[in-house]
Write a protein that holds these residues in place. Structure first.
Motif, mmCIF file in Angstrom:
data_model
loop_
_atom_site.group_PDB
_atom_site.id
_atom_site.type_symbol
_atom_site.label_atom_id
_atom_site.label_comp_id
_atom_site.label_asym_id
_atom_site.label_seq_id
_atom_site.Cartn_x
_atom_site.Cartn_y
_atom_site.Cartn_z
ATOM 1 N N VAL A 284 0.792 -1.341 -0.348
ATOM 2 C CA VAL A 284 -0.382 0.036 -0.118
ATOM 3 C C VAL A 284 0.886 1.449 0.273
ATOM 4 O O VAL A 284 0.573 2.150 -0.349
ATOM 5 C CB VAL A 284 -1.178 -0.001 1.327
ATOM 6 N N ALA A 285 1.901 1.359 0.705
ATOM 7 C CA ALA A 285 2.714 2.516 0.715
ATOM 8 C C ALA A 285 3.236 2.091 0.174
ATOM 9 O O ALA A 285 3.900 4.021 -1.240
ATOM 10 C CB ALA A 285 3.529 2.018 1.846
ATOM 11 N N GLN A 286 4.060 1.429 -0.904
ATOM 12 C CA GLN A 286 4.354 1.741 -2.293
ATOM 13 C C GLN A 286 3.541 1.691 -3.579
ATOM 14 O O GLN A 286 3.354 2.444 -4.608
ATOM 15 C CB GLN A 286 4.963 -0.006 -2.556
ATOM 16 N N LEU A 287 2.380 2.130 -3.234
ATOM 17 C CA LEU A 287 1.566 2.537 -4.329
ATOM 18 C C LEU A 287 1.326 4.477 -4.559
ATOM 19 O O LEU A 287 1.271 4.525 -4.924
ATOM 20 C CB LEU A 287 -0.366 2.407 -4.549
ATOM 21 N N ALA A 288 2.416 4.823 -3.088
ATOM 22 C CA ALA A 288 2.136 5.865 -2.765
ATOM 23 C C ALA A 288 3.547 6.453 -3.759
ATOM 24 O O ALA A 288 4.023 7.678 -3.819
ATOM 25 C CB ALA A 288 1.995 6.926 -1.921
ATOM 26 N N ALA A 289 4.696 6.046 -3.130
ATOM 27 C CA ALA A 289 5.332 6.249 -3.983
ATOM 28 C C ALA A 289 6.456 4.699 -4.856
ATOM 29 O O ALA A 289 7.254 4.064 -4.045
ATOM 30 C CB ALA A 289 6.562 6.587 -2.599
ATOM 31 N N PRO A 290 5.778 4.435 -6.072
ATOM 32 C CA PRO A 290 6.789 3.248 -6.433
ATOM 33 C C PRO A 290 8.106 3.345 -6.789
ATOM 34 O O PRO A 290 9.093 2.300 -6.675
ATOM 35 C CB PRO A 290 5.706 2.882 -7.271
ATOM 36 N N ARG A 291 8.750 4.954 -6.795
ATOM 37 C CA ARG A 291 9.874 4.486 -6.995
ATOM 38 C C ARG A 291 10.988 4.608 -5.733
ATOM 39 O O ARG A 291 12.154 5.616 -5.744
ATOM 40 C CB ARG A 291 10.231 5.576 -8.462
ATOM 41 N N THR A 292 11.013 4.631 -4.979
ATOM 42 C CA THR A 292 11.236 4.898 -4.087
ATOM 43 C C THR A 292 12.490 3.799 -3.189
ATOM 44 O O THR A 292 11.708 2.693 -3.013
ATOM 45 C CB THR A 292 9.860 5.573 -2.195
ATOM 46 N N GLN A 293 12.939 3.736 -2.314
ATOM 47 C CA GLN A 293 14.167 2.546 -1.878
ATOM 48 C C GLN A 293 14.446 3.120 -0.413
ATOM 49 O O GLN A 293 14.598 4.210 -0.175
ATOM 50 C CB GLN A 293 14.952 2.645 -3.268
ATOM 51 N N ARG A 294 14.867 2.186 -0.042
ATOM 52 C CA ARG A 294 14.306 2.091 1.566
ATOM 53 C C ARG A 294 16.246 1.188 1.439
ATOM 54 O O ARG A 294 16.331 0.551 1.327
ATOM 55 C CB ARG A 294 13.751 1.531 1.600
ATOM 56 N N LEU A 295 16.542 1.986 2.965
ATOM 57 C CA LEU A 295 18.209 1.695 3.700
ATOM 58 C C LEU A 295 17.664 2.156 5.448
ATOM 59 O O LEU A 295 16.878 2.875 5.590
ATOM 60 C CB LEU A 295 19.200 2.097 3.109
ATOM 61 N N SER A 296 18.783 0.917 5.781
ATOM 62 C CA SER A 296 18.704 1.803 7.348
ATOM 63 C C SER A 296 20.537 1.867 7.450
ATOM 64 O O SER A 296 21.181 1.291 6.583
ATOM 65 C CB SER A 296 18.360 0.394 8.182
ATOM 66 N N PRO A 333 11.976 18.214 -3.394
ATOM 67 C CA PRO A 333 10.372 18.984 -3.593
ATOM 68 C C PRO A 333 9.547 18.428 -3.033
ATOM 69 O O PRO A 333 7.912 19.397 -3.299
ATOM 70 C CB PRO A 333 10.367 19.267 -5.498
ATOM 71 N N ALA A 334 9.488 16.988 -2.668
ATOM 72 C CA ALA A 334 7.633 16.441 -2.601
ATOM 73 C C ALA A 334 7.925 15.792 -0.693
ATOM 74 O O ALA A 334 9.453 15.467 -0.332
ATOM 75 C CB ALA A 334 7.811 15.048 -3.516
ATOM 76 N N ARG A 335 7.221 16.001 -0.120
ATOM 77 C CA ARG A 335 7.135 15.386 1.512
ATOM 78 C C ARG A 335 6.741 14.030 1.328
ATOM 79 O O ARG A 335 5.830 12.986 1.228
ATOM 80 C CB ARG A 335 5.774 16.019 2.373
ATOM 81 N N LEU A 336 7.852 12.925 0.791
ATOM 82 C CA LEU A 336 8.125 11.881 0.647
ATOM 83 C C LEU A 336 6.951 11.093 1.943
ATOM 84 O O LEU A 336 6.343 9.968 1.095
ATOM 85 C CB LEU A 336 9.231 11.212 0.643
ATOM 86 N N TRP A 337 7.300 10.917 3.346
ATOM 87 C CA TRP A 337 7.046 10.296 4.473
ATOM 88 C C TRP A 337 5.492 10.441 4.042
ATOM 89 O O TRP A 337 4.342 9.663 4.825
ATOM 90 C CB TRP A 337 7.270 10.610 4.893
ATOM 91 N N ASP A 338 4.918 12.465 4.005
ATOM 92 C CA ASP A 338 3.474 12.675 3.940
ATOM 93 C C ASP A 338 2.522 12.040 3.217
ATOM 94 O O ASP A 338 1.475 11.447 3.470
ATOM 95 C CB ASP A 338 3.900 13.802 3.884
ATOM 96 N N SER A 339 3.237 11.650 1.929
ATOM 97 C CA SER A 339 2.720 10.924 0.844
ATOM 98 C C SER A 339 2.389 8.884 1.512
ATOM 99 O O SER A 339 0.955 8.732 1.549
ATOM 100 C CB SER A 339 3.147 10.783 -0.515
ATOM 101 N N ILE A 340 3.163 8.874 1.823
ATOM 102 C CA ILE A 340 3.473 7.534 2.019
ATOM 103 C C ILE A 340 2.272 6.602 3.330
ATOM 104 O O ILE A 340 1.393 5.940 3.208
ATOM 105 C CB ILE A 340 4.605 6.561 2.469
ATOM 106 N N ALA A 341 2.441 7.979 4.256
ATOM 107 C CA ALA A 341 1.706 7.957 5.351
ATOM 108 C C ALA A 341 0.303 8.095 5.799
ATOM 109 O O ALA A 341 -0.896 7.555 6.312
ATOM 110 C CB ALA A 341 1.610 9.309 6.906
#
Length: 374
Positions: A284-296, A333-341
């Motif tokens: 579901v989160a990925q639908l809002a940001a399909p081209r987002t990568q994650r790392l820790s 330029p975009a609030r990435l986590w706001d879109s996912i949340a």
């Protein structure tokens, strides 16, 4: 009975017992097609050494090779886009780029394709599944397209060894193969970020498209769509956490240098990075940001979960404070986590419907995914 014949029969029996192999024609195909012919160049196996993932080759002279070819597992056949098992002595620490998918996934997809005698099929990605399609339908009804010339050549040799000569095309599978269209069925044995409209155009009205929709957070689902007379394809996810390597034009870019993660103020967030640990919520989160990568990262004595959309130059960094509450810093330029949340919160407020309640629609304008409230 030859050793490989016995192994084919054993594989078919196991797949049938586990519910992947459900009909007689596909069982006959599994019992007929020699999977080891598609692995004559060897495969890579993951090593058990600590540290970064390493791979070592297993060649046909290895006494384990033949039986491993008929295990229900994916076998990596190419590393880093060009490196095959015969190119390596020892180990290599690069990313896989081609594999022979585990038979249960291939067979389950082919059953879900619901082909009938006389159907013409377009396949994106060539290999063992091509052989099964040829055995089931006849090679004159199968068109298969593969982007990698070496992979296509290897598949051609293996198919010929099995006695099959389908139409093999080298090129970008996202474009399909209009020269032999229209098709009754289109199937992709690779993942895509967005289902291309070319596949819809090349599939007959009433025909099915079966493909795995993915994103760079690596949650993916198998969708089956029906092409309508209006040129729109509509369908649903079939479930089962299907995973494929992405089609090459959809592979994520290198992350490059990380942005300054301290260039924004921390803000509280009610949706923490831990929601991404769940497959469905991550999808579901990925639908809002399909081209987002994650790392820790470990910074200042705490774990930070960093999300990056390189193309959009947007980023978010999440962490838990001493009280266990989640905070986020965002830049670009975009609030990435706001879109996912927002997307995850809206899905939860609708009752967190399962992926079988999602709808996929593909039109000339693009792809849309929605869900029905519980």
């Amino acid at each position: 009975m030859t050793d490989d014949k016995a192994l084919r029969l054993r594989l078919a029996e196991r797949l049938a017992e586990r519910g992947y192999l459900r009909t007689a024609p596909w069982r006959a195909a599994v019992e007929t097609v020699a999977r080891h012919e598609f692995l004559r160049g060897g495969f890579f196996e993951r090593t058990d050494t600590p540290g970064p993932t390493a791979w070592r080759p297993v060649m046909p002279d290895d006494p384990r090779w033949l039986e491993r070819c008929y295990d229900d597992e994916s076998l990596v056949t190419q590393i880093a886009g060009t490196i095959s098992p015969r190119d390596i002595q020892g180990e290599i620490m690069r990313s896989p780029t081609s594999s022979r998918t585990l038979p249960s996934l291939v067979v389950g997809m082919l059953e879900d394709l619901q082909v009938e005698d006389g159907h013409q099929v377009q396949e994106i990605g060539s290999g063992y599944s091509t052989g099964l399609l040829c055995a089931r339908l006849g090679d004159d009804l199968v068109t298969t397209k593969e982007v990698d010339p070496d992979v296509s050549a290897s598949a051609s040799v293996a198919l010929a060894a099995c006695g099959y000569f389908p139409e093999l095309v080298v090129g970008d599978g996202l474009e399909g193969h209009p020269a032999s269209a229209p098709y009754d069925r289109t199937i992709a044995t690779c993942g895509v970020l967005e289902l291309p409209y070319a596949w819809v155009e090349q599939t007959k009205p009433g025909g099915f498209i079966l493909a795995t929709l993915c994103g760079w957070l690596y949650s993916s689902e198998l969708a089956r769509l029906t092409v309508g007379k209006d040129g729109t394809a509509r369908g649903r996810f079939l479930g089962g956490q299907v995973s494929f390597m992405l089609v090459r034009p959809h592979l994520p870019p290198d992350l490059g240098s990380l942005p300054d993660l301290d260039a924004a103020d921390e803000q509280p967030t009610t949706v923490g990075a831990n929601v991404l640990d769940d497959w469905t919520t991550r999808f579901v989160a990925q639908l809002a940001a399909p081209r987002t990568q994650r790392l820790s990262l470990e910074r200042d004595g705490r774990t930070e979960h960093v999300l990056l959309d390189v193309g959009a130059s947007a980023w978010a960094a999440l962490a838990q404070n001493d009280r266990g509450a989640w905070t986020v810093r965002q830049g670009g330029p975009a609030r990435l986590w706001d879109s996912i949340a927002e997307h995850v919160t809206r899905w939860r407020s609708d009752g967190a419907p399962g992926l079988d309640r999602f709808k996929v629609t593909v039109t000339p304008e693009g792809q849309a995914v929605s869900w029905s409230r519980v």
